[in-house]
Scaffold this motif. Structure first.
Motif, PDB file in Angstrom:
ATOM      1  N   ARG A  76      60.625  12.708 -68.942  1.00  0.00           N
ATOM      2  CA  ARG A  76      62.419  13.309 -69.163  1.00  0.00           C
ATOM      3  C   ARG A  76      62.229  14.840 -69.524  1.00  0.00           C
ATOM      4  NH1 ARG A  76      66.169  12.686 -74.235  1.00  0.00           N
ATOM      5  NH2 ARG A  76      64.017  12.836 -74.687  1.00  0.00           N
ATOM      6  N   PHE A  77      63.033  15.535 -69.016  1.00  0.00           N
ATOM      7  CA  PHE A  77      62.528  17.162 -68.144  1.00  0.00           C
ATOM      8  C   PHE A  77      61.310  17.505 -67.594  1.00  0.00           C
ATOM      9  CE2 PHE A  77      64.494  16.443 -73.019  1.00  0.00           C
ATOM     10  CZ  PHE A  77      65.857  16.133 -72.767  1.00  0.00           C
ATOM     11  N   GLN A  78      61.573  16.773 -66.427  1.00  0.00           N
ATOM     12  CA  GLN A  78      59.882  16.571 -65.789  1.00  0.00           C
ATOM     13  C   GLN A  78      59.550  17.996 -65.485  1.00  0.00           C
ATOM     14  OE1 GLN A  78      60.445  14.432 -62.008  1.00  0.00           O
ATOM     15  NE2 GLN A  78      58.318  14.630 -61.326  1.00  0.00           N
ATOM     16  N   LYS A  79      60.095  18.656 -64.511  1.00  0.00           N
ATOM     17  CA  LYS A  79      60.534  20.363 -64.197  1.00  0.00           C
ATOM     18  C   LYS A  79      59.598  20.782 -65.693  1.00  0.00           C
ATOM     19  CE  LYS A  79      63.028  20.215 -59.626  1.00  0.00           C
ATOM     20  NZ  LYS A  79      64.013  20.979 -58.961  1.00  0.00           N
ATOM     21  N   HIS A  80      60.492  20.869 -66.574  1.00  0.00           N
ATOM     22  CA  HIS A  80      59.832  21.378 -67.730  1.00  0.00           C
ATOM     23  C   HIS A  80      58.892  21.970 -68.147  1.00  0.00           C
ATOM     24  CE1 HIS A  80      60.927  24.398 -71.047  1.00  0.00           C
ATOM     25  NE2 HIS A  80      60.401  23.273 -72.067  1.00  0.00           N
ATOM     26  N   GLY A  81      57.736  20.255 -68.530  1.00  0.00           N
ATOM     27  CA  GLY A  81      57.062  19.677 -68.524  1.00  0.00           C
ATOM     28  C   GLY A  81      55.977  20.127 -67.392  1.00  0.00           C
ATOM     29  N   GLU A  82      56.259  20.147 -66.448  1.00  0.00           N
ATOM     30  CA  GLU A  82      55.313  20.698 -65.526  1.00  0.00           C
ATOM     31  C   GLU A  82      54.965  22.428 -65.684  1.00  0.00           C
ATOM     32  OE1 GLU A  82      57.328  20.199 -62.060  1.00  0.00           O
ATOM     33  OE2 GLU A  82      56.644  18.107 -61.683  1.00  0.00           O
ATOM     34  N   PHE A  83      56.013  23.225 -66.335  1.00  0.00           N
ATOM     35  CA  PHE A  83      56.316  24.606 -66.164  1.00  0.00           C
ATOM     36  C   PHE A  83      54.870  24.511 -67.963  1.00  0.00           C
ATOM     37  CE2 PHE A  83      57.922  27.721 -69.788  1.00  0.00           C
ATOM     38  CZ  PHE A  83      57.256  28.745 -69.091  1.00  0.00           C
ATOM     39  N   LEU A  84      55.119  23.304 -68.507  1.00  0.00           N
ATOM     40  CA  LEU A  84      54.461  23.539 -69.943  1.00  0.00           C
ATOM     41  C   LEU A  84      52.907  23.169 -69.612  1.00  0.00           C
ATOM     42  CD1 LEU A  84      56.904  21.460 -72.392  1.00  0.00           C
ATOM     43  CD2 LEU A  84      56.239  24.150 -72.119  1.00  0.00           C
ATOM     44  N   SER A  85      52.682  21.956 -69.195  1.00  0.00           N
ATOM     45  CA  SER A  85      51.107  22.350 -68.800  1.00  0.00           C
ATOM     46  C   SER A  85      50.896  23.277 -67.273  1.00  0.00           C
ATOM     47  CB  SER A  85      52.069  20.704 -67.284  1.00  0.00           C
ATOM     48  OG  SER A  85      50.316  20.371 -66.905  1.00  0.00           O
ATOM     49  N   GLU A  86      51.517  23.739 -66.853  1.00  0.00           N
ATOM     50  CA  GLU A  86      51.235  25.235 -65.876  1.00  0.00           C
ATOM     51  C   GLU A  86      50.019  26.157 -67.243  1.00  0.00           C
ATOM     52  OE1 GLU A  86      53.601  26.438 -63.470  1.00  0.00           O
ATOM     53  OE2 GLU A  86      53.416  25.045 -61.994  1.00  0.00           O
ATOM     54  N   LEU A  87      51.062  25.709 -68.764  1.00  0.00           N
ATOM     55  CA  LEU A  87      50.603  27.271 -69.547  1.00  0.00           C
ATOM     56  C   LEU A  87      49.922  26.057 -70.643  1.00  0.00           C
ATOM     57  CD1 LEU A  87      54.481  28.118 -70.305  1.00  0.00           C
ATOM     58  CD2 LEU A  87      52.617  29.409 -69.505  1.00  0.00           C
ATOM     59  N   GLY A  88      49.511  24.867 -70.542  1.00  0.00           N
ATOM     60  CA  GLY A  88      48.215  24.411 -71.715  1.00  0.00           C
ATOM     61  C   GLY A  88      49.083  24.399 -72.510  1.00  0.00           C
ATOM     62  N   ILE A  89      50.322  24.202 -72.638  1.00  0.00           N
ATOM     63  CA  ILE A  89      50.596  23.088 -73.471  1.00  0.00           C
ATOM     64  C   ILE A  89      50.830  21.828 -73.565  1.00  0.00           C
ATOM     65  CG2 ILE A  89      53.111  23.443 -75.949  1.00  0.00           C
ATOM     66  CD1 ILE A  89      51.331  26.171 -75.066  1.00  0.00           C
ATOM     67  N   ALA A  90      50.539  21.420 -74.836  1.00  0.00           N
ATOM     68  CA  ALA A  90      50.834  19.455 -74.823  1.00  0.00           C
ATOM     69  C   ALA A  90      52.092  18.797 -75.881  1.00  0.00           C
ATOM     70  CB  ALA A  90      49.382  19.136 -75.538  1.00  0.00           C
ATOM     71  N   ALA A  91      52.225  19.893 -76.524  1.00  0.00           N
ATOM     72  CA  ALA A  91      53.235  19.660 -77.728  1.00  0.00           C
ATOM     73  C   ALA A  91      54.154  21.016 -78.025  1.00  0.00           C
ATOM     74  CB  ALA A  91      53.166  19.119 -79.049  1.00  0.00           C
ATOM     75  N   THR A  92      55.876  20.063 -78.145  1.00  0.00           N
ATOM     76  CA  THR A  92      56.726  21.229 -78.532  1.00  0.00           C
ATOM     77  C   THR A  92      57.597  20.660 -80.209  1.00  0.00           C
ATOM     78  OG1 THR A  92      57.988  19.925 -77.120  1.00  0.00           O
ATOM     79  CG2 THR A  92      56.289  22.058 -76.014  1.00  0.00           C
ATOM     80  N   CYS A  93      58.116  21.703 -80.352  1.00  0.00           N
ATOM     81  CA  CYS A  93      58.877  21.268 -81.387  1.00  0.00           C
ATOM     82  C   CYS A  93      60.077  22.572 -81.263  1.00  0.00           C
ATOM     83  CB  CYS A  93      58.928  21.665 -82.939  1.00  0.00           C
ATOM     84  SG  CYS A  93      59.627  21.102 -83.861  1.00  0.00           S
ATOM     85  N   VAL A  94      61.192  21.530 -81.144  1.00  0.00           N
ATOM     86  CA  VAL A  94      62.715  22.545 -80.606  1.00  0.00           C
ATOM     87  C   VAL A  94      64.097  22.475 -81.560  1.00  0.00           C
ATOM     88  CG1 VAL A  94      64.603  23.140 -78.735  1.00  0.00           C
ATOM     89  CG2 VAL A  94      61.942  21.932 -77.449  1.00  0.00           C
ATOM     90  N   LEU A  95      64.304  23.311 -81.909  1.00  0.00           N
ATOM     91  CA  LEU A  95      64.807  24.054 -82.493  1.00  0.00           C
ATOM     92  C   LEU A  95      66.210  24.403 -82.814  1.00  0.00           C
ATOM     93  CD1 LEU A  95      62.000  24.437 -84.654  1.00  0.00           C
ATOM     94  CD2 LEU A  95      63.733  22.289 -85.709  1.00  0.00           C
ATOM     95  N   PRO A  96      67.320  23.928 -82.627  1.00  0.00           N
ATOM     96  CA  PRO A  96      69.053  24.999 -82.869  1.00  0.00           C
ATOM     97  C   PRO A  96      69.226  26.339 -83.481  1.00  0.00           C
ATOM     98  CG  PRO A  96      69.078  22.877 -84.004  1.00  0.00           C
ATOM     99  CD  PRO A  96      68.202  22.793 -83.658  1.00  0.00           C
ATOM    100  N   LEU A  97      69.196  26.929 -83.490  1.00  0.00           N
ATOM    101  CA  LEU A  97      69.767  28.323 -83.812  1.00  0.00           C
ATOM    102  C   LEU A  97      70.883  28.529 -84.262  1.00  0.00           C
ATOM    103  CD1 LEU A  97      67.623  30.958 -82.350  1.00  0.00           C
ATOM    104  CD2 LEU A  97      67.110  29.510 -84.523  1.00  0.00           C
ATOM    105  N   ALA A  98      71.434  28.270 -85.677  1.00  0.00           N
ATOM    106  CA  ALA A  98      73.209  28.029 -85.489  1.00  0.00           C
ATOM    107  C   ALA A  98      73.340  28.260 -87.186  1.00  0.00           C
ATOM    108  CB  ALA A  98      73.277  27.162 -85.830  1.00  0.00           C
ATOM    109  N   ARG A  99      74.983  29.662 -87.412  1.00  0.00           N
ATOM    110  CA  ARG A  99      74.958  30.091 -88.226  1.00  0.00           C
ATOM    111  C   ARG A  99      76.353  29.379 -88.182  1.00  0.00           C
ATOM    112  NH1 ARG A  99      74.371  31.607 -92.004  1.00  0.00           N
ATOM    113  NH2 ARG A  99      75.402  33.795 -92.439  1.00  0.00           N
TER     114      ARG A  99
END
Length: 683
Positions: free
Chosen positions: A110-133
């Protein structure tokens, strides 16, 4: 009893302590730039990461309000417009409000273009979290590492706590910022209200308003534009741009039909540009680029449903105007419009009062200096011809040029034209162009602003403006300096002018009557008078005959002046000796009616009794009689020949010489025989 080893317990304790420090540090920041630096430093103490991305959204929408990116040891804050949200983990997490862990982006489909973006930065794993109040969604936090499988379940739980604390700190910082912003805006509104109430000087108010808006809204430039009387342009009346390079200027005229401020003025809706586009209006693009401006905003100044002008703002930053700021500026513009309307009304009232006061003083002065004629005295055919021309031209608004020697009563004829016109209820203003020094004539004619020249300590309304809707009599128009003549010509042709020291155009509706005793055609040949001005003045010429050409009017004038000055001096003048009357009637009177009036006044002073005692001896040259009769007949013959040349020898008929001279055909033929004038030879 704790189940964690002492080393592990100390590690968690240090991370929580670091998290608390980060929360406190972020909460004390008063702007986004400071918060970005503190947040990066604090997060790097709390979590081990090679990549951090934080996106804050605007009002629970998908519009990016603030963005922070850290990767490979470098942090940078991107413009919101450059941030891609669509079809990324950020979009998914913001909408679902659930954490999203990607153990290895090499295996993620999933998220192919974003994966390419992270690959250029050398990032292999991510954790994405919501910011809410609570139920309010503030944004998304992304953490990444350069190796896969970096976020086990316990690490995700801890990062969720980090996200909650960051959301709390960001919410507090945003609220603090909004509170400060609200205070600043409230102060701006209060300042503007005070200025509106305390300052009714139009130009000072505009400059104060534009400076206040620019300074408190933290923009680089602010300007107020108002429509011109022609309805086709906006003029920049107040420009506050301290660091400008000269591309934008005050008093600049902007066409309404082909400009963005013009569109805002017509529609009343705001216009926003957050990034310069070479495809926009070339002139505006060149000026904005020259000044380094990247964001522009125009809001209408609306009061009681009427658009009065435009408030324009500019910033060297891109994306300087969002919807919330534009909405506030529109509210602010309403307050500005109220002040603007009050200042305009006050200015109009002040100008009207000033004009009426000066007009009153002028009229009082005119009454004191009036010639005191009760009417035009005389019954000669030459005078009747002039009065017939007056009756013909008076109802129109055409310019009249009165030609004649000094003292022939040109001002009286000018007044007669005014009194028989549709303007008779308005002011009759006169100006003797020969009686005023050249340096002051332009000021007398067009008026001046305070400080326009040395000695101009107050604003002055010129005669042209005083005569608006009335008549202006320019006596001795041949004495107007050549350098002023073009400005007078423009005022006559375009019905508009500018006061000295002002570039604001004023429009007037004036009927002009000019007079001169000089030969304007000869002056044109000598380059002393402009031919185009002469043709504009010479629409309807009327020649006023000298007194020597109307001797039959002299007895009537003598009796009129004798009675007039007799009343003024409390003397009863009952008769005028026949010998004195014959002498007065035969004198050629080079000074015309003015000379005769002065002579009769002197005679009344010398009179003891009821018979006028005129000093007849004064009318002789070296004790000898003047050849008055011969001189008078020579002038009469010259005038007769002149008229016959015009009519090509024709005596009778509506266009004949008799009609032009106001004589019966038989009377003219008799006089031609007496003076030896043959119409056939003349033609």
């Amino acid at each position: 009893m704790s189940t964690l080893s002492p080393a592990l317990s100390d590690q968690y304790t240090q991370r929580y302590e670091a998290l608390l420090r980060a929360t406190n540090a972020i909460g004390t920041c008063i702007d986004c730039d400071a918060a970005a630096d503190v947040l990066l430093q604090a997060l790097r103490e709390v979590v081990n990461c090679d990549y951090i991305q934080l996106i804050a959204f605007e009002n629970e929408t998908m519009t990016v309000a603030w963005h922070l990116l850290y990767s490979n040891g470098a942090g940078r804050s991107l413009l919101p417009a450059d941030v891609v949200v669509e079809d990324t983990p950020t979009e998914w997490v913001h909408e679902s409000q659930q954490p999203l862990v990607t153990a290895d982006w090499n295996r993620e489909t999933r998220f192919q273009k974003h994966g390419e973006f992270l690959s250029e930065l050398g990032i292999a794993a991510t954790c994405v979290l919501p910011l809410a109040r609570g139920q309010r969604r503030l944004g998304v936090l992304s953490i990444g590492r350069s190796h896969p499988d970096a976020y086990p379940e316990d690490e995700v739980r801890f990062l969720s706590l980090v996200a909650d604390q960051i959301a709390l700190a960001i919410d507090a910082a945003v609220n603090f910022y909004l509170s400060r912003q609200a205070q600043d805006r409230l102060k701006l509104i209060l300042d503007l209200t005070n200025q509106v109430v305390s300052n009714l000087n139009f130009q000072e108010l505009l400059r104060t308003i534009s400076a206040s808006v620019r300074r408190l809204m933290r923009y680089d430039a602010a300007a107020i534009m108002l429509p011109e009387p022609d309805g086709k342009h906006l003029r920049v009346h107040a420009l506050d741009f301290p660091e400008r390079k000269g591309f934008f200027k005050e008093e600049l005229l902007i066409p309404i039909d082909s400009s963005t401020p013009g569109e805002t003025f017509r529609s009343g809706t705001p216009w926003i540009l957050n990034q310069l586009d070479p495809g926009m209006n070339p002139e505006m693009y060149a000026k904005a680029a020259g000044e380094g401006i990247n964001s522009l905003c125009d809001v209408a100044l609306v009061s009681r449903g009427r658009v009065l002008g435009v408030l324009a703002l500019a910033s060297r930053q891109e994306n300087a105007f969002d919807r919330e700021q534009t909405a506030f500026l529109s509210q602010l513009a309403q307050q500005v419009a109220i002040g603007l309307e009050n200042a305009l009304a006050y200015g109009e009232i002040a100008d009207l009062k000033n004009k009426l006061a000066q007009e009153k003083l002028y009229l009082e002065d005119e009454i004191r200096g009036e010639m005191d004629f009760e009417g035009i005295v005389g019954q000669s055919s030459a005078l009747r011809h002039v009065l017939n021309l007056v009756e013909t031209v008076a109802p129109s608004d055409s310019t009249v040029l009165l030609l004649g020697e000094t003292g022939t009563g040109k001002e009286l004829i000018a007044r007669a034209i005014h009194e028989r016109s549709r303007r008779k209820e308005r002011t009759f203003v006169k100006l003797n162009c020969a009686a005023i020094p050249t340096g002051l004539l332009e000021s007398e004619l067009f008026g001046h602003e305070r400080g326009a020249f040395t000695g101009a300590i107050a604003q002055k309304v010129g005669r042209l403006e005083l005569a608006d809707q009335g008549s202006l009599f320019l006596d001795e128009v041949g004495d107007i300096p050549v350098e002023i003549q073009p400005k007078l010509l423009r005022a006559l042709q375009e019905r508009e002018f500018e006061r000295l020291g002002s570039n604001r155009t004023k429009r007037v509706d004036v009927r002009l009557v000019a007079a001169t005793n000089r030969d304007l055609e000869k002056m044109i040949e000598n380059r002393e008078f402009r031919s185009d001005l002469y043709y504009r003045l010479n629409v309807f010429p009327i020649r006023i005959p000298p007194l020597r050409e109307r001797p039959e009017d002299i007895p009537l004038l003598v009796r009129y002046f004798a009675q007039k000055y007799g009343r003024l001096m409390n003397k009863e003048i009952e008769s005028i000796p026949a010998a004195a009357m014959r002498k007065l009637s035969s004198w050629h009177w080079p000074g015309n009616i003015r000379e005769l009036e002065n002579f009769i006044e002197r005679s009344v002073i010398l009179t003891h009794g009821t018979a006028l005692q005129a000093p007849i001896a004064e009318l002789s040259n070296n004790g000898k009689s003047s050849p008055v009769t011969g001189t008078r007949e020579a002038h009469e013959r010259d005038e007769m020949v002149r008229i016959l040349k015009i009519t090509k020898g024709r005596v009778a008929g509506p266009e004949g010489a008799a009609a032009r001279m106001g004589l019966k055909r038989t009377t003219l033929i008799a006089r031609m025989k007496k003076l030896g004038v043959d119409p056939r030879r003349v033609s």
